[in-house]
Design a protein around this motif. Structure first.
Motif, PDB file in Angstrom:
ATOM      1  N   MET A   1       0.827  -1.280  -0.001  1.00  0.00           N
ATOM      2  CA  MET A   1       0.094  -0.118   0.104  1.00  0.00           C
ATOM      3  C   MET A   1       0.655   1.277   0.093  1.00  0.00           C
ATOM      4  O   MET A   1       1.633   1.396   0.559  1.00  0.00           O
ATOM      5  N   LYS A   2       0.465   2.130  -0.927  1.00  0.00           N
ATOM      6  CA  LYS A   2       1.394   3.445  -0.998  1.00  0.00           C
ATOM      7  C   LYS A   2       1.009   4.116   0.263  1.00  0.00           C
ATOM      8  O   LYS A   2       0.092   4.497   0.806  1.00  0.00           O
ATOM      9  N   THR A   3       2.091   5.063   0.788  1.00  0.00           N
ATOM     10  CA  THR A   3       2.061   6.146   1.692  1.00  0.00           C
ATOM     11  C   THR A   3       1.442   7.206   1.102  1.00  0.00           C
ATOM     12  O   THR A   3       1.335   7.570  -0.195  1.00  0.00           O
ATOM     13  N   GLU A   4       0.950   8.065   1.928  1.00  0.00           N
ATOM     14  CA  GLU A   4       0.619   9.527   1.684  1.00  0.00           C
ATOM     15  C   GLU A   4       1.732  10.255   0.701  1.00  0.00           C
ATOM     16  O   GLU A   4       1.380  10.973  -0.073  1.00  0.00           O
ATOM     17  N   ALA A   5       2.914  10.283   1.443  1.00  0.00           N
ATOM     18  CA  ALA A   5       3.925  10.845   0.486  1.00  0.00           C
ATOM     19  C   ALA A   5       4.208  10.279  -0.788  1.00  0.00           C
ATOM     20  O   ALA A   5       4.347  11.050  -1.849  1.00  0.00           O
ATOM     21  N   GLN A   6       3.980   9.046  -0.932  1.00  0.00           N
ATOM     22  CA  GLN A   6       4.249   8.295  -2.377  1.00  0.00           C
ATOM     23  C   GLN A   6       2.994   8.917  -3.281  1.00  0.00           C
ATOM     24  O   GLN A   6       3.133   9.170  -4.431  1.00  0.00           O
ATOM     25  N   ILE A   7       1.693   8.842  -2.675  1.00  0.00           N
ATOM     26  CA  ILE A   7       0.758   9.184  -3.447  1.00  0.00           C
ATOM     27  C   ILE A   7       0.966  10.908  -4.133  1.00  0.00           C
ATOM     28  O   ILE A   7       0.399  10.946  -4.957  1.00  0.00           O
ATOM     29  N   GLN A   8       1.284  11.507  -2.868  1.00  0.00           N
ATOM     30  CA  GLN A   8       1.349  13.059  -3.413  1.00  0.00           C
ATOM     31  C   GLN A   8       2.694  13.222  -4.417  1.00  0.00           C
ATOM     32  O   GLN A   8       2.483  13.812  -5.386  1.00  0.00           O
ATOM     33  N   ARG A   9       3.438  12.314  -4.310  1.00  0.00           N
ATOM     34  CA  ARG A   9       4.843  12.401  -5.343  1.00  0.00           C
ATOM     35  C   ARG A   9       4.039  12.052  -6.695  1.00  0.00           C
ATOM     36  O   ARG A   9       4.397  13.081  -7.574  1.00  0.00           O
ATOM     37  N   GLU A  10       3.309  11.252  -6.788  1.00  0.00           N
ATOM     38  CA  GLU A  10       2.767  10.622  -8.150  1.00  0.00           C
ATOM     39  C   GLU A  10       1.837  11.669  -8.621  1.00  0.00           C
ATOM     40  O   GLU A  10       1.708  11.929  -9.828  1.00  0.00           O
ATOM     41  N   LEU A  11       1.054  12.149  -7.565  1.00  0.00           N
ATOM     42  CA  LEU A  11      -0.240  13.120  -7.980  1.00  0.00           C
ATOM     43  C   LEU A  11       0.583  14.401  -8.693  1.00  0.00           C
ATOM     44  O   LEU A  11       0.166  14.719  -9.627  1.00  0.00           O
ATOM     45  N   VAL A  12       1.621  14.922  -8.144  1.00  0.00           N
ATOM     46  CA  VAL A  12       2.300  16.131  -8.356  1.00  0.00           C
ATOM     47  C   VAL A  12       2.818  15.881  -9.760  1.00  0.00           C
ATOM     48  O   VAL A  12       3.016  16.586 -10.660  1.00  0.00           O
ATOM     49  N   SER A  13       3.532  14.804  -9.811  1.00  0.00           N
ATOM     50  CA  SER A  13       4.168  14.338 -11.245  1.00  0.00           C
ATOM     51  C   SER A  13       3.118  14.256 -12.461  1.00  0.00           C
ATOM     52  O   SER A  13       3.151  14.913 -13.447  1.00  0.00           O
ATOM     53  N   TYR A  14       1.797  13.616 -11.937  1.00  0.00           N
ATOM     54  CA  TYR A  14       0.699  13.588 -12.973  1.00  0.00           C
ATOM     55  C   TYR A  14       0.402  15.106 -13.254  1.00  0.00           C
ATOM     56  O   TYR A  14      -0.025  15.414 -14.362  1.00  0.00           O
ATOM     57  N   ILE A  15      -0.127  15.710 -12.310  1.00  0.00           N
ATOM     58  CA  ILE A  15      -0.335  17.086 -12.703  1.00  0.00           C
ATOM     59  C   ILE A  15       0.310  18.017 -13.452  1.00  0.00           C
ATOM     60  O   ILE A  15      -0.121  18.827 -14.420  1.00  0.00           O
TER      61      ILE A  15
END
Length: 136
Positions: A1-15
Motif C-alpha cells: 500500500m502506498k504512503t501518503e507521501a508516495q501518493i503525493q509525489r505521483e499526483l504532483v508528477s501527474y498534474i
C-alpha cells in the motif's frame, strides 16, 4: 500500500504532466516523522500542520459560484473518512476538514483516498464535471 507521501509525489508528477500550466502548491509530507528542526523550518516557511496536501489555484465559475481552486487532503487507500454514524473517523481528519472549511470558503474541498480517487477528483476539477465524491 502506498504512503501518503508516495501518493503525493505521483499526483504532483501527474498534474505537472497533464496540466502543465497549473499553479500547484504541494505541502511537505510526514511532518510528524521529520526531525524537529525540519518541522520548525516548515512552520517558518509558512506551512501549517493541518494545511491540505495539495492546493491547486485555478479560478473557475461552477454552477454560478466563483471558486479559486481546490484543496485536496490525501489519504492512504482504504482510509475511512467517516464512521457509520456519519461523524469523522478521527480527530485528525476532523481537524483537517475544519481547516479546509475555515480557510477555503471559495475552494472545492476534498479528501482523496488513494491515488485513483485523488486523480479522479483532479481530472473532474479540470473538466468541471459535476462531482460529489465526499458525501457521507
Amino acid at each position: 500500500m502506498k504512503t501518503e507521501a508516495q501518493i503525493q509525489r505521483e499526483l504532483v508528477s501527474y498534474i505537472r504532466s497533464a496540466y502543465p500550466n497549473t499553479w500547484l502548491i504541494a505541502n511537505p509530507q510526514s511532518r510528524k516523522k521529520k526531525a524537529v528542526h525540519l518541522r520548525k523550518l516548515d512552520v517558518r516557511e509558512g506551512f501549517e500542520s493541518k494545511q491540505p496536501d495539495i492546493i491547486i489555484n485555478r479560478v473557475v465559475t461552477f454552477k454560478g459560484k466563483v471558486y479559486l481552486g481546490i484543496l485536496l487532503e490525501l489519504k492512504k487507500d482504504k482510509t475511512r473518512i467517516y464512521k457509520k454514524d456519519g461523524s469523522f473517523s478521527s480527530t485528525s481528519i476532523k481537524g483537517q476538514f475544519d481547516y479546509m472549511e475555515n480557510h477555503g470558503s471559495n475552494y472545492f474541498k476534498y479528501f482523496g483516498v488513494g491515488y485513483d480517487m485523488a486523480k479522479e477528483i483532479i481530472d473532474d476539477f479540470f473538466s468541471l464535471k459535476d462531482f460529489e465524491l465526499n458525501e457521507k
